[in-house]
Write an enzyme that holds these catalytic residues in place. Sequence first.
Site, mmCIF file in Angstrom:
data_model
loop_
_atom_site.group_PDB
_atom_site.id
_atom_site.type_symbol
_atom_site.label_atom_id
_atom_site.label_comp_id
_atom_site.label_asym_id
_atom_site.label_seq_id
_atom_site.Cartn_x
_atom_site.Cartn_y
_atom_site.Cartn_z
ATOM 1 N N ASN A 7 0.866 -1.176 0.000
ATOM 2 C CA ASN A 7 0.000 0.000 0.000
ATOM 3 C C ASN A 7 0.905 1.228 0.000
ATOM 4 O O ASN A 7 1.489 1.577 1.023
ATOM 5 C CB ASN A 7 -0.890 -0.036 1.251
ATOM 6 C CG ASN A 7 -1.765 1.190 1.382
ATOM 7 O OD1 ASN A 7 -1.844 2.004 0.472
ATOM 8 N ND2 ASN A 7 -2.433 1.322 2.527
ATOM 9 N N LYS A 9 0.072 4.277 -0.324
ATOM 10 C CA LYS A 9 -0.588 5.469 0.239
ATOM 11 C C LYS A 9 -0.326 6.668 -0.683
ATOM 12 O O LYS A 9 -0.169 6.471 -1.891
ATOM 13 C CB LYS A 9 -0.140 5.712 1.684
ATOM 14 C CG LYS A 9 -0.274 4.442 2.525
ATOM 15 C CD LYS A 9 -0.183 4.652 4.005
ATOM 16 C CE LYS A 9 -0.317 3.307 4.703
ATOM 17 N NZ LYS A 9 -0.369 3.422 6.151
ATOM 18 N N HIS A 92 -9.671 0.933 4.543
ATOM 19 C CA HIS A 92 -8.434 1.187 5.298
ATOM 20 C C HIS A 92 -8.741 2.164 6.441
ATOM 21 O O HIS A 92 -9.537 3.086 6.272
ATOM 22 C CB HIS A 92 -7.358 1.764 4.376
ATOM 23 C CG HIS A 92 -6.012 1.795 5.019
ATOM 24 N ND1 HIS A 92 -5.665 2.768 5.930
ATOM 25 C CD2 HIS A 92 -4.960 0.961 4.930
ATOM 26 C CE1 HIS A 92 -4.429 2.519 6.360
ATOM 27 N NE2 HIS A 92 -3.983 1.428 5.773
ATOM 28 N N GLU A 164 -5.737 -5.343 10.218
ATOM 29 C CA GLU A 164 -4.785 -4.259 10.460
ATOM 30 C C GLU A 164 -5.170 -3.516 11.737
ATOM 31 O O GLU A 164 -5.952 -2.557 11.684
ATOM 32 C CB GLU A 164 -4.810 -3.262 9.289
ATOM 33 C CG GLU A 164 -4.326 -3.829 7.976
ATOM 34 C CD GLU A 164 -3.625 -2.757 7.156
ATOM 35 O OE1 GLU A 164 -2.479 -2.985 6.767
ATOM 36 O OE2 GLU A 164 -4.206 -1.690 6.935
ATOM 37 N N GLY A 170 1.946 1.944 10.975
ATOM 38 C CA GLY A 170 2.929 3.025 10.951
ATOM 39 C C GLY A 170 3.522 3.359 12.312
ATOM 40 O O GLY A 170 4.176 4.383 12.474
ATOM 41 N N SER A 210 3.129 -2.299 10.520
ATOM 42 C CA SER A 210 4.551 -2.262 10.892
ATOM 43 C C SER A 210 5.320 -3.537 10.520
ATOM 44 O O SER A 210 6.120 -4.041 11.315
ATOM 45 C CB SER A 210 4.700 -1.938 12.380
ATOM 46 O OG SER A 210 4.220 -0.639 12.641
ATOM 47 N N GLY A 231 2.824 -1.261 4.359
ATOM 48 C CA GLY A 231 2.738 0.169 4.059
ATOM 49 C C GLY A 231 4.134 0.766 3.943
ATOM 50 O O GLY A 231 4.809 0.622 2.931
ATOM 51 N N GLY A 232 4.590 1.404 5.013
ATOM 52 C CA GLY A 232 5.870 2.124 5.013
ATOM 53 C C GLY A 232 7.036 1.360 4.399
ATOM 54 O O GLY A 232 7.831 1.935 3.638
HETATM 55 P P1 PGA Z 1 2.530 0.151 7.802
HETATM 56 O O1 PGA Z 1 1.104 0.393 7.088
HETATM 57 O O2 PGA Z 1 3.126 -1.080 7.175
HETATM 58 O O3 PGA Z 1 3.312 1.403 7.487
HETATM 59 O O4 PGA Z 1 2.275 -0.021 9.245
HETATM 60 C C1 PGA Z 1 0.238 -0.662 6.794
HETATM 61 C C2 PGA Z 1 -1.010 -0.113 6.164
HETATM 62 O O5 PGA Z 1 -1.435 0.995 6.502
HETATM 63 O O6 PGA Z 1 -1.629 -0.767 5.302
#
Ligand code: PGA
Length: 247
Positions: A7, A9, A92, A164, A170, A210, A231-232
């Site tokens: 993702n 974002k 999300h 999630e 994050g 994360s 995500g990140g």
């Molecule tokens: P993250 O985000 O891996 O940065 O925690 C996951 C997401 O929001 O789908």
Amino acid sequence: MKQIIANFKMNGTVEDTKEYMIEFLSKVDQNKAEITLCLPYTSLAVGRYFLSDSNIKLGAQNLSDEEEGKFTGEINGKMLVSAGVQSVIVGHSERRTKFKENSKIINKKIKIALKNRLNVILCVGESLTEKNTLKTLETIKNQLEEALKGLYENELERVTIAYEPIWAIGSGKSATIKEIEYAVKAIRKVLSDDFSPKAGKETQVLYGGSITNKNVQNIMRAKEINGILVGGACLDAGGFASLINLS
Ligand code: PGA
């Protein structure tokens, strides 16, 4: 094969995506997992161009809850399909909170996505307060039941659930395997009770929150889950390729 969904974002210009694709495709082992990259709308065309010869799927992060017409700024399911998109993220937590998407909107989006033959990645998960007040299971059950209301069992084959927990997104603090398995079992029970034992067993359920190079192996090996949503850690092409290669 397990799934790895990225993702992005609101990150990356068209030029950034082009550079990303060149590096990522040169480093990633595409046979490690079924990979989907959910890009920003403006990067879909360049993503489609680079991914066309690969096993990697193209995804989007959102779609309109309206089918067509006077909805300035919106993108509908049909447009996503014509842009080469195969899967779309719905529900999300960032959209639930920042953009006030309630369960009625999420349910409408899922139905429109399925009508357009898109695969859906439905995100569910509890907040820190809900976790601390022992409301994790209740929250997940409500989110799932409201989002999937009115769906036929065969449509579930095109829905992947991503667990999630909001506190893990994050934050650098991923859920433990025990916490993930507890929630995923509950998700499977809701699907089994509301649809069928087959749906409970066979629906793809992922974990997101994360994920890093350090925890990816452990989480990917957890028995109850079918993959991860990242995500990140997907934003650096080389880093994400190595995360996948490690998985
Ligand atoms: P993250 O985000 O891996 O940065 O925690 C996951 C997401 O929001 O789908």
